[in-house]
Design an enzyme around this catalytic site. Structure first.
Site, short mmCIF file in Angstrom:
data_model
loop_
_atom_site.label_atom_id
_atom_site.label_comp_id
_atom_site.label_asym_id
_atom_site.label_seq_id
_atom_site.Cartn_x
_atom_site.Cartn_y
_atom_site.Cartn_z
N GLY A 62 0.64 31.31 24.93
CA GLY A 62 0.42 31.74 23.56
C GLY A 62 0.75 33.20 23.41
O GLY A 62 1.23 33.83 24.35
N LYS A 80 -7.85 31.32 30.99
CA LYS A 80 -6.94 31.95 30.04
C LYS A 80 -6.62 33.35 30.57
O LYS A 80 -7.50 34.19 30.66
CB LYS A 80 -7.58 32.03 28.67
CG LYS A 80 -6.67 32.67 27.65
CD LYS A 80 -6.98 32.19 26.26
CE LYS A 80 -5.92 32.68 25.30
NZ LYS A 80 -5.86 31.90 24.09
N LEU A 85 -1.22 25.06 31.34
CA LEU A 85 -1.50 24.12 30.25
C LEU A 85 -0.84 24.57 28.96
O LEU A 85 -0.60 23.78 28.07
CB LEU A 85 -3.01 24.03 30.02
CG LEU A 85 -3.87 23.51 31.16
CD1 LEU A 85 -5.34 23.62 30.82
CD2 LEU A 85 -3.52 22.07 31.48
N GLY A 86 -0.58 25.87 28.86
CA GLY A 86 0.03 26.34 27.62
C GLY A 86 0.28 27.83 27.64
O GLY A 86 -0.14 28.53 28.56
N ASP A 119 -8.62 31.72 13.85
CA ASP A 119 -7.46 30.93 14.28
C ASP A 119 -7.85 29.48 14.52
O ASP A 119 -7.55 28.90 15.55
CB ASP A 119 -6.84 31.55 15.54
CG ASP A 119 -5.40 31.08 15.77
OD1 ASP A 119 -4.81 30.49 14.83
OD2 ASP A 119 -4.87 31.30 16.87
N VAL A 121 -2.43 29.81 29.66
CA VAL A 121 -3.63 29.05 29.97
C VAL A 121 -3.34 28.14 31.15
O VAL A 121 -2.32 27.47 31.18
CB VAL A 121 -4.06 28.22 28.75
CG1 VAL A 121 -5.32 27.45 29.07
CG2 VAL A 121 -4.28 29.12 27.55
#
Ligand code: NAG
Ligand code: NAG
Ligand code: NAG
Ligand code: NAG
Ligand code: NAG
Ligand code: NAG
Length: 939
Positions: free
Chosen positions: A662, A682, A659-660, A788, A667
């Protein structure tokens, strides 16, 4: 003369085709624009569809070579399209390929599709199309491929008219809601090669319609309600025959005759009849199936009889699964001829006799599972030749003898080795230390004896080690501490003595430790109380003595079992044990009888006390208002999730599941099979310095904090990956609507087909975010600074309510430290994200709640004006904050996200009250955002 004529002729045709094309030119362009008009979101791909260039160069559009102005192909697969398919598509009459797969198109397939007489390939895989397949699709007489899998909602029956498509070779409608029978007209499809209809609601006779299709090679009908197979042998080209998960029956020889007819299918590579209702005796002709057969799957039926002794004829087999049936007799020795076999499963039958040692010839084997049968005799040492084996499961049989040391030296065995609940005996071979990749070793419920070899400590990645219910003796080796991945250890019910190694506490992944019913003596190591990972501790029925430490798991009566130790004292008051006399020398054996006398009544009163205590707590939690029991003190029960669960659940961390990405890791979307839930995982990048700390911080913070508007942690996984490196992951609930970022900027990430948010949706989300932050700052003890906060860290659930996530760099502040001035070490490393990070952090000031408030302000402004602080227009000079401030109060409607007024109809509305209210609301919330994002924390 001839030349002239020719020239004239040429120019005449040229003029003709020019006029013809110029009229259809407009027609195709108009149809494309009409198509675009029904697409509600397209992540920018259709931006090139404007009149500045010819439509033949628009993205995804190809025009013909001969008919230069006619669209011959429209390929927009995976372009993030949302909306419906315009009926105007039917005007693109020269189209040969239409591929709109992997988008979010909904609603029906327009019936105008029937005008596409030249269409060869229709691909609409993985959208959310509904309605029926239009019957006039039969007018598309050039169609070769109809592939509309994974739309889920496509209904109705397969139109009988499909049988009139002379060239159709591929019909794939899997994973829809198609019902009815397989139309007999499909038998006319003389070129059909692939018929794939799994996961629908088809019923009736499988072969009522097909069987005369000479090229049919792939027949996949899994997971329907089909029944009663008939004559199949006519399908000479059949390669794959998958009928699993239907309600197929065959109860007697006659009904099993379809196996006989399959014997004629010499190309057959796969036969899957698992998960049906087949019963009766396993037919012997099975062994005469094609030698090309690679997989044979008959599991989960009620098939009885014996495995044919010539099973070894099927020399092409790679996968053989007979599990969960009623088979009896022995495994034929001829099985040793299946040298290509990779997977062999016999679990849960009534098989008996010895395991044939010829299985040791099958050097390609990766998995052997033969649990829950009545196998007897020894484990053949020849199993040691299975040099590729990943798992071996022989539990719940009647195997006897020693564990052959050869098994312990299998170099590849990594998933599990399960020998539990047999009658194996003797010592655990020293060679157990060679199992350096093994994650789960189950030896429970045998007659093993002798000392546990020190070499076991070499099994560094072991997660589950169950050795309970044996007669292991001697002391627990100190080398256990080298198994750094150990999560659950069960040594219950053995004859172990000596003391508990204090170094268990260094196993930072250990969550459950069971040492009950042994002869362990000495004191409970203090360090066990310091373990932050331990969730269950069973030390019952040993000879432990001395003071019980008060920390960690030893604080909680429900996670601790220490009953049946007669010389313990102290601990938490609820244990109701005698106070430890200060002079009590812990190792003074003469004191023991004194304790004994005290403790015998104590056990009874302990139980009584526990009942009273539990009852009290039960009532208390009902009557006392929530305020008195702050949620942060309620410990959360974390289900155990192993590395393998996550590996499997995320499809081995596949790109498709990601999904992503970082700074701290990646993730993934995943599923947890045990829990049968969709989750977000994660995975932390452990090589990167700081991420371990980040993990700990996250775990700690999230385990304490629970709130309606905070992303809920399901569990965390702290383990070792297949390379032997540390692995850390957090498992969250999955949020169906993704991040707020994607909704504020609908075109940013290319995939989302989001509609614009209305003003009231935005307000609801803003309130949720503020609630969450208020809770973190003012409702938690110790308070938590998020560090954050930004739209990509705010997630939306099915109901579009917001949950604040990602505490990756949140710090759990000590309540004694002041909010504003924390020691400077806390500022090491960047905290927060560019655009949202408070200016004072850049000047080296410590993290604080004001920093979060700054990020909140920026987020609020962004939500309502639709511009991100990192937008190009804020690159030089003016910032988002000043941009918003400058517009206050008069120009507020000019800077507000234009999607709000579109959505809420403010522009067209004459309702002045509505407009005024909208304006007031925007003014208030943007003003708040501006106030929160002032330059100085003191402001
Ligand atoms: C499609 O063709 C029909 C008939 O020629 C015409 O009436 C209609 O306007 C066309 N639609 C578009 C969107 O071009
Ligand atoms: C029109 O399309 C061209 C490319 O074909 C593109 O560069 C341009 O930005 C588009 N114009 C608009 C207003 O989207
Ligand atoms: C540990 O062993 C005991 C005794 O055999 C058994 O009852 C219990 O279920 C086991 N627990 C686990 C988690 O394996
Ligand atoms: C394993 O543990 C033993 C005893 O605790 C220790 O001496 C040894 O160095 C450890 N081995 C490894 C490879 O860590
Ligand atoms: C274990 O915890 C106690 C307090 O609960 C503390 O005094 C002791 O120093 C801790 N030991 C270690 C090694 O962390
Ligand atoms: C003790 O553990 C139980 C279950 O594991 C949990 O429900 C309970 O809240 C815990 N109690 C305390 C005081 O930590």
């Amino acid at each position: 003369m001839l030349l002239l004529q020719l020239l004239l002729l040429l120019s005449a045709t040229a003029t003709n085709s020019a006029t013809a094309s110029s009229s259809s030119h407009d027609g195709d362009e108009g149809a494309l624009l009409a198509f675009k008009a029904k697409i509600s979101s397209h992540s920018g791909v259709l931006d090139s569809w404007n009149q500045s260039t010819s439509y033949c160069s628009w993205e995804g559009v190809t025009c013909g070579k001969q008919h230069r102005w006619r669209v011959v192909s429209l390929n927009l697969s995976s372009k993030g399209l949302a909306g419906t398919i315009s009926p105007a598509i039917g005007n693109l009459t020269f189209m040969r390929l239409l591929d709109l797969s992997y988008n979010s198109l909904h609603d029906e397939i327009p019936a105008s599709i029937g005008s596409l007489m030249r269409l060869r390939r229709l691909h609409l895989v993985q959208n959310t199309l509904t309605g029926v397949i239009p019957s006039n699709i039969s007018r598309c007489i050039s169609l070769r491929e109809i592939i509309i899998q994974n739309n889920k909602g496509l209904q109705g029956s397969i139109p009988a008219e499909i049988g009139n498509l002379p060239a159709l070779s591929f019909l794939g409608l899997d994973n829809n809601s198609i019902s009815g029978t397989i139309q007999s007209s499909l038998g006319n499809l003389s070129r059909l090669a692939v018929l794939s209809l799994s996961d629908n609601y088809l019923e009736g006779l499988i072969l009522a319609g097909i069987g005369n299709n000479p090229y049919l090679g792939f027949l996949q009908l899994s997971d329907n309600d089909l029944s009663v197979p008939a004559e199949l042998g006519k399908l000479q080209q059949l390669e794959v025959f998958a009928l699993d998960e239907n309600m197929l029956e065959a109860n007697n020889e006659e009904e099993w005759e379809f196996i006989d007819s399959l014997v004629n299918c010499s190309r057959l590579q796969g036969l899957d009849i698992g998960f049906n209702r087949f019963s009766g005796k396993l037919p012997t002709p099975l062994v005469n199936l094609s030698i090309n057969l690679r997989w044979l799957q008959i599991s989960n039926n009620n098939i009885s009889g014996v495995i044919p002794s010539d099973i070894g004829n099927l020399v092409g087999l790679e996968e053989l699964d007979f599990s969960i049936n009623l088979l009896t007799g022995v495994i034929p020795e001829s099985i040793g001829k299946l040298t290509r076999l990779q997977q062999l499963a016999f679990a849960s039958n009534y098989l008996s006799g010895h395991l044939p040692s010829s299985i040791g010839n099958l050097s390609s084997l990766l998995q052997v599972y033969a649990g829950d049968n009545s196998f007897e005799g020894p484990i053949p040492p020849s199993f040691g030749n299975l040099r590729k084996l990943l798992l071996l499961g022989l539990p719940n049989n009647s195997l006897t003898g020693l564990i052959p040391s050869e098994i312990m030296e299998l170099p590849s065995i990594s998933m599990f080795l399960d020998l539990s609940n047999n009658m194996l005996e003797g010592p655990l071979p020293l060679e157990v230390g060679s199992l350096v990749y093994l994650r789960q070793l189950f030896l429970s419920g045998n007659n093993f004896s002798g000392e546990i070899p020190d070499t076991i400590g070499n099994c560094r990645v072991m997660e589950f080690l169950l050795m309970d219910g044996n007669s292991f003796q001697g002391s627990i080796p100190a080398t256990f501490k080298n198994m750094t991945g150990l999560t659950v250890l069960n040594l219950t019910d053995n004859k172990l003595n000596g003391s508990i190694p204090g170094n268990f506490a260094t196993l930072t992944n250990l969550q459950e430790l069971y040492l009950g019913h042994n002869n362990l003596s000495g004191t409970i190591p203090d360090l066990l109380g310091n373990s932050t990972s331990l969730l269950r501790l069973d030390l019952s029925y040993n000879n432990l003595q001395g003071e019980i430490p008060k920390g960690g798991v030893l604080k909680n009566l429900t996670r601790l079992s220490i009953i049946g130790n007669n010389a313990l004292c102290g601990g938490i008051p609820q244990l109701h044990l005698p106070k430890c006399a200060s002079f009590c020398a812990r190792k003074n054996r003469k004191d023991i009888p004194k304790f004994l006398r005290i403790t015998i009544p104590t056990i009874g009163s302990l139980i009584l006390l526990f009942l009273v205590w539990a009852g009290f707590h039960h009532r208390k939690s009902k009557t006392v208002p929530k305020k008195d029991l702050p949620p942060q003190f309620a410990e959360i029960e974390l289900p155990i999730v192993l590395y393998n669960d996550i590996l499997k659940g995320t499809n081995e961390f596949s790109e498709a599941n990601m999904l992503g990405k970082g700074r701290y890791g990646r993730v993934y979307k995943g599923t947890l099979e045990n829990q049968a839930i969709v989750v977000t995982v994660k995975v932390f990048n452990v090589q990167q310095s700081g991420s371990y700390k980040s993990f700990q911080a996250k775990c700690e913070a999230l385990r304490r904090v629970r709130h309606r508007c905070l992303l809920k942690i399901i569990t965390c996984c702290s383990s070792i990956n297949h390379q032997g490196q540390d692995f850390r992951a957090l498992v969250f609930e999955f949020m169906a609507n993704g991040s707020l970022d994607g909704w504020i900027h609908p075109n940013l990430d290319g995939q989302n087909g989001h509609r614009a948010l209305s003003l009231s949706q935005r307000m609801d989300i803003a309130v949720d975010i503020v609630d969450a932050l208020d809770y973190l700052h003012n409702g938690c003890q110790p308070l938590i600074i998020h560090c954050d906060l930004k739209p990509s860290n705010i997630l939306l659930n099915q109901e579009m309510r917001a949950c604040v996530g990602d505490f990756g760099i949140a710090r759990v502040l000590d309540e004694t430290t002041s909010t504003q001035h924390i020691n400077s070490s806390s500022t090491i490393g960047i905290r927060g994200s560019i655009g949202y990070i408070a200016p004072e952090y850049g000047e080296g000031l410590a993290v604080s709640t004001s920093g979060d408030v700054f990020s909140l302000g920026i987020t609020l402004i962004e939500m309502f004006i639709g511009k991100s602080p990192t937008d190009d227009i804020f690159r030089y000079g003016i910032s988002l904050h000043y941009y918003a401030e400058a517009a206050l109060p008069d120009k507020i409607m000019e800077i507000a996200d234009s999607n709000i007024s579109l959505h809420d109809g403010v522009n067209n509305s004459n309702d002045t009250r509505h407009i005024t209210r909208t304006r007031e609301c925007l003014l208030a919330v943007i003003q708040l955002g501006v106030l929160c994002s002032k330059q100085l924390p003191t402001e």
